[in-house]
Design an enzyme around this catalytic site. Structure first.
Site, PDB file in Angstrom:
ATOM      1  N   CYS B 126       0.891  -0.629  -0.061  1.00  0.00           N
ATOM      2  CA  CYS B 126      -0.336   0.109   0.097  1.00  0.00           C
ATOM      3  C   CYS B 126       0.866   1.317   0.223  1.00  0.00           C
ATOM      4  O   CYS B 126       1.655   1.820   1.166  1.00  0.00           O
ATOM      5  CB  CYS B 126      -0.724  -0.146   1.112  1.00  0.00           C
ATOM      6  SG  CYS B 126      -1.594   1.678   1.998  1.00  0.00           S
ATOM      7  N   CYS B 129      -0.995   4.658   2.155  1.00  0.00           N
ATOM      8  CA  CYS B 129      -0.172   4.052   3.762  1.00  0.00           C
ATOM      9  C   CYS B 129       0.214   2.830   3.892  1.00  0.00           C
ATOM     10  O   CYS B 129       1.273   3.002   3.932  1.00  0.00           O
ATOM     11  CB  CYS B 129      -1.667   4.350   4.283  1.00  0.00           C
ATOM     12  SG  CYS B 129      -3.743   3.930   3.166  1.00  0.00           S
ATOM     13  N   SER B 130      -0.633   2.515   4.475  1.00  0.00           N
ATOM     14  CA  SER B 130      -0.534   1.170   5.148  1.00  0.00           C
ATOM     15  C   SER B 130      -1.416  -0.538   5.460  1.00  0.00           C
ATOM     16  O   SER B 130      -1.605  -0.986   5.590  1.00  0.00           O
ATOM     17  CB  SER B 130       0.153   0.873   6.078  1.00  0.00           C
ATOM     18  OG  SER B 130      -0.866   1.133   7.318  1.00  0.00           O
ATOM     19  N   CYS B 131      -2.567   0.018   4.084  1.00  0.00           N
ATOM     20  CA  CYS B 131      -3.457  -1.245   4.435  1.00  0.00           C
ATOM     21  C   CYS B 131      -2.758  -2.186   3.529  1.00  0.00           C
ATOM     22  O   CYS B 131      -2.573  -2.721   3.199  1.00  0.00           O
ATOM     23  CB  CYS B 131      -3.922  -0.577   3.223  1.00  0.00           C
ATOM     24  SG  CYS B 131      -5.196   1.122   2.872  1.00  0.00           S
TER      25      CYS B 131
END
Lengths: 99, 220
Positions: B126, B129-131
């Site tokens: 991702c 962000c950090s999905c």
């Protein structure tokens, strides 16, 4: 969820990502803006995160696509294999038809 | 026992053994000033509880449920798919429905399973962000959230994979999936050779978190 009949771009369609730089909460990565890719699938319809980020939810959901780009189109100096690719989720209002 | 500083169990704080001088207390999380976002998170949680939207026990139970998710869930799906071609087709076509047949919850966000083949190796990131597929893999590793991984795996995936000890043959396409919006992804790795007739449990034991993110392959 994956109703391919209900989007402007069918799988395989060539699309160009708009080269735009609006402020706010935008989920279109900069590295694909202005580039041409191919629609892999329609993911379904989802509310626009650019509106949701400001608490506005009273709008029709947008078509969301997965678009496949060739690495060599994104990065002119790409050193990997010719067929290497990146697939990115993009909302319909960021896409325009490409030849 | 000898600690990092050479202390022995006799002079560790709290050992009850008096020896004429004091040791500093171990720092607590609350020693520093409360940051803006932690303060905001606490305030929102307190307001929601005060307004009766949910109870403190609901919040605790939800955190507990999320903490209970581990890569063993993803591994079970993959092991079943390796042994059952119909299940594999179902998992790739509609992961939520397929996982439900094993009583596995894929979470509220649509989850796409990307199958590795002799022609394609998939890897997940991702960049924004950090999905991450938390419902099937649990908490994401720190490297997955690092700027280094997020910015480089879309630009030089083969170099990043090599740093994980993974070398993909040049004739196989490396396909990076950038989870930029409303989908989550899990990789369905290739079954390693020499595992014919293995039980689902034995196969699942081979499957690691990193293989389900796509930074390595599954080996015997």
């Amino acid at each position: 969820m994956t109703d391919s009949s209900d989007g402007a771009f069918p799988p395989g369609a060539r699309v160009r990502v708009r080269r735009a730089h609006p402020p706010g909460h935008v989920r279109t990565p900069h590295y694909c803006r202005g580039h041409i890719g191919e629609v892999e699938r329609l993911c379904g319809h989802f509310r626009n995160p650019e509106e949701l980020a400001y608490g506005r939810a009273d709008h029709a959901p947008l078509a969301l696509y997965r678009v496949r780009f060739r690495q060599r189109d994104l990065w002119p100096d790409y050193a990997g294999a010719v067929d290497d690719s990146v697939e990115i989720e993009l909302y319909e209002h960021w896409l325009e038809p490409a030849r | 026992m000898t600690g990092d500083n050479g202390a022995t169990s006799e002079n560790l704080p709290g050992s009850g053994h008096e020896h004429g001088h004091r040791h500093p207390n171990q720092p607590d999380l609350e020693d520093g000033p409360l940051g803006y976002y932690p303060a905001m998170a606490d305030a929102v949680a307190e307001l929601l509880i005060e307004k009766g939207v949910f109870g403190a026990d609901d919040l605790r139970a939800t955190i507990d449920y999320m903490a209970s998710r581990t890569p063993a869930l993803g591994a079970r799906l993959v092991a079943r798919a390796w042994r059952d071609p119909d299940f594999k087709r179902a998992l790739v076509a509609d992961s939520r429905a397929a996982a439900e047949t094993l009583d596995i919850d894929t979470g509220p966000t649509p989850l796409l399973v990307m199958e590795n083949t002799a022609h394609v190796h998939n890897v997940i990131v991702c960049t924004l962000c950090s999905c991450y597929p938390v419902f099937l893999l649990g908490k994401s590793p720190d490297w997955y959230k690092s700027r280094n991984y997020r910015s480089r795996v879309v630009r030089e995936p083969r170099a990043v994979l090599a740093e994980f000890g993974t070398h993909i043959a040049p004739e196989r396409e490396v396909r990076v999936h950038d989870s930029t919006a409303d989908m989550r992804y899990m990789v369905l790795p290739m079954r390693p050779g020499g595992t014919d007739g293995w039980s689902e449990e034995a196969l699942a034991a081979l499957i690691t978190r990193d293989a389900l993110v796509g930074v390595c392959e599954v080996t015997r």
